[in-house]
Design an enzyme around this catalytic site. Sequence first.
Site, PDB file in Angstrom:
ATOM      1  CB  CYS A 101      -1.194   0.029   0.902  1.00  0.00           C
ATOM      2  SG  CYS A 101      -1.795   1.753   1.074  1.00  0.00           S
ATOM      3  CB  CYS A 151      -0.976   3.765   7.933  1.00  0.00           C
ATOM      4  SG  CYS A 151      -1.922   3.828   6.401  1.00  0.00           S
ATOM      5  CB  CYS A 155      -0.628  -0.146   8.203  1.00  0.00           C
ATOM      6  SG  CYS A 155      -1.920  -1.316   6.963  1.00  0.00           S
ATOM      7  CB  CYS A 213     -18.509  -4.746   5.487  1.00  0.00           C
ATOM      8  SG  CYS A 213     -17.447  -3.272   6.477  1.00  0.00           S
ATOM      9  CB  CYS A 238     -18.171  -0.231   9.318  1.00  0.00           C
ATOM     10  SG  CYS A 238     -16.235  -1.072  10.565  1.00  0.00           S
TER      11      CYS A 238
HETATM   12  N1  SAM Z   1      -6.350   1.251   3.057  1.00  0.00           N
HETATM   13  C1  SAM Z   1      -8.092   0.926   3.748  1.00  0.00           C
HETATM   14  C2  SAM Z   1      -7.956   2.080   4.828  1.00  0.00           C
HETATM   15  O1  SAM Z   1      -6.455   2.595   5.557  1.00  0.00           O
HETATM   16  O2  SAM Z   1      -8.667   2.586   4.863  1.00  0.00           O
HETATM   17  C3  SAM Z   1      -8.294   0.180   4.021  1.00  0.00           C
HETATM   18  C4  SAM Z   1      -7.435  -1.524   5.494  1.00  0.00           C
HETATM   19  S1  SAM Z   1      -7.060  -0.478   6.529  1.00  0.00           S
HETATM   20  C5  SAM Z   1      -5.544  -2.029   7.151  1.00  0.00           C
HETATM   21  C6  SAM Z   1      -8.161  -0.979   7.545  1.00  0.00           C
HETATM   22  C7  SAM Z   1      -8.279  -0.556   9.738  1.00  0.00           C
HETATM   23  O3  SAM Z   1      -7.233  -1.576   9.919  1.00  0.00           O
HETATM   24  C8  SAM Z   1      -6.955   0.586  10.206  1.00  0.00           C
HETATM   25  O4  SAM Z   1      -7.528   2.111   9.035  1.00  0.00           O
HETATM   26  C9  SAM Z   1      -7.077   0.775  10.921  1.00  0.00           C
HETATM   27  O5  SAM Z   1      -7.636   0.978  11.964  1.00  0.00           O
HETATM   28  C10 SAM Z   1      -6.569  -1.146  10.702  1.00  0.00           C
HETATM   29  N2  SAM Z   1      -5.280  -1.174  11.824  1.00  0.00           N
HETATM   30  C11 SAM Z   1      -4.253  -1.667  10.720  1.00  0.00           C
HETATM   31  N3  SAM Z   1      -3.351  -1.865  11.274  1.00  0.00           N
HETATM   32  C12 SAM Z   1      -3.441  -1.865  12.543  1.00  0.00           C
HETATM   33  C13 SAM Z   1      -2.643  -2.162  14.016  1.00  0.00           C
HETATM   34  N4  SAM Z   1      -0.901  -2.809  13.718  1.00  0.00           N
HETATM   35  N5  SAM Z   1      -3.331  -2.467  14.776  1.00  0.00           N
HETATM   36  C14 SAM Z   1      -5.001  -1.798  14.487  1.00  0.00           C
HETATM   37  N6  SAM Z   1      -5.188  -1.495  13.582  1.00  0.00           N
HETATM   38  C15 SAM Z   1      -4.838  -1.961  12.470  1.00  0.00           C
HETATM   39 FE1  SF4 Z   2      -2.711   1.328   3.306  1.00  0.00          FE
HETATM   40 FE2  SF4 Z   2      -2.386  -0.289   6.074  1.00  0.00          FE
HETATM   41 FE3  SF4 Z   2      -2.797   2.750   5.227  1.00  0.00          FE
HETATM   42 FE4  SF4 Z   2      -4.847   0.913   5.047  1.00  0.00          FE
HETATM   43  S1  SF4 Z   2      -4.152   0.951   6.870  1.00  0.00           S
HETATM   44  S2  SF4 Z   2      -4.058   2.649   3.391  1.00  0.00           S
HETATM   45  S3  SF4 Z   2      -3.897  -0.758   4.196  1.00  0.00           S
HETATM   46  S4  SF4 Z   2      -1.070   1.969   4.691  1.00  0.00           S
END
Ligand code: SAM
Ligand code: SF4
Length: 335
Positions: free
Chosen positions: A71, A75, A78, A146, A206
């Site tokens: 991605c 973040c 992530c 979802c 959500c």
């Molecule tokens: N890429 C899209 C986005 O960011 O909206 C969808 C997938 S993203 C992985 C969905 C959510 O997963 C993020 O908004 C975050 O809240 C959660 N998430 C990701 N990594 C995480 C982590 N290490 N611990 C807890 N929640 C996490």
């Molecule tokens: Fe990409 Fe992870 Fe951020 Fe979702 S949370 S936008 S998958 S880096």
Amino acid sequence: MVEAYASEKYSDSDAALVIMIRHDWKLAEAENLLATPFNDLLFQAQSIHRQHFNPNEVQLATLLSIKTGGCPEDCAYCPQSVHHDTGVDAHALLKVDDVLQAARNARAGGATRFCMGAAWRNPTATQVKQVAELVEAVREEGMETCATLGMLTDAQANMLADAGLYYYNHNLDTSPELYGNIITTRTYNDRIETLASVRNAGMKVCCGGIVGMGETRMGRAGLLVELANLPDHPESVPINMLVQVEGTPLYGTEELEIFEFIRTIAVARIMMPESYVRLSAGRMGMNPEAQALCFLAGANSIFAGDKLLTTSNPETNDDDALLASLGIATQVSVT
Ligand code: SAM
Ligand code: SF4
Ligand code: DTB
């Protein structure tokens, strides 16, 4: 009003505990709630919970990562960001048959909601079409759908709604003040705009966030205020405890005390009384007693199945045993 229990009340009629649906929460109010003595806070949250939901029932949702890793967003939490070296097993968008098999397994395991997650900043037109096909196929299996695919335009949101997508997950993740410390490749307003597109398309929302990212109580209060002051409360509010993944910038962050997490759940319940509050990521680090307190605080949804998107989640047997011990039933499908 939220689906199944809109007309049922489970509490005595203590008028002092009847809380209006509000969209004008102030930061100081949320901070005060978070600072309330623990027993008082849980009593208040549980009392409100009973006015809107069956207190002995939780909803099960299952996650599938339909496109993993690579991605472009940065973040800091992530494992799927291309900016962090986490050794995640990346794969392209899954084929319909693989997704259908996962949906059937989820349904067999008692889940009513099937959430498909993709590690995209935003999908392309072709990708939205492909996901729309997945949504139609999963719906035909009789599950609520979802998806969480990143930012959407109005047209993309409409296309997904037309395919029958029931919920869209798009988290605010943290408070506006802290957002720039956690993500630099998009803004808080980008998130708000996608949430508006999802709403305008008629889908349920959500939207929640992550705690345990080194924020203060004020940071958690700031997130809750933003969620509760959206034009409509999200129907589902996932509260994630940060899952610390080696290679991400937030790996090694000081762990949040579990009682602070439980307080956050309780305040989410109080501020958004009609929403499903989901005890989301982070349950691997919580003992059964802590999870039981989350349910007492008003959490009424969990992710079921031994995997979230890329990280582990409790085994089904352990969840079944916990819910049985607590006399908590799982909610039957509402669609
Ligand atoms: N890429 C899209 C986005 O960011 O909206 C969808 C997938 S993203 C992985 C969905 C959510 O997963 C993020 O908004 C975050 O809240 C959660 N998430 C990701 N990594 C995480 C982590 N290490 N611990 C807890 N929640 C996490
Ligand atoms: Fe990409 Fe992870 Fe951020 Fe979702 S949370 S936008 S998958 S880096
Ligand atoms: C949400 O708020 N939490 C889920 C779901 N919505 C998409 C994702 C949690 C991801 C945890 C880290 C991982 O497994 O990669």
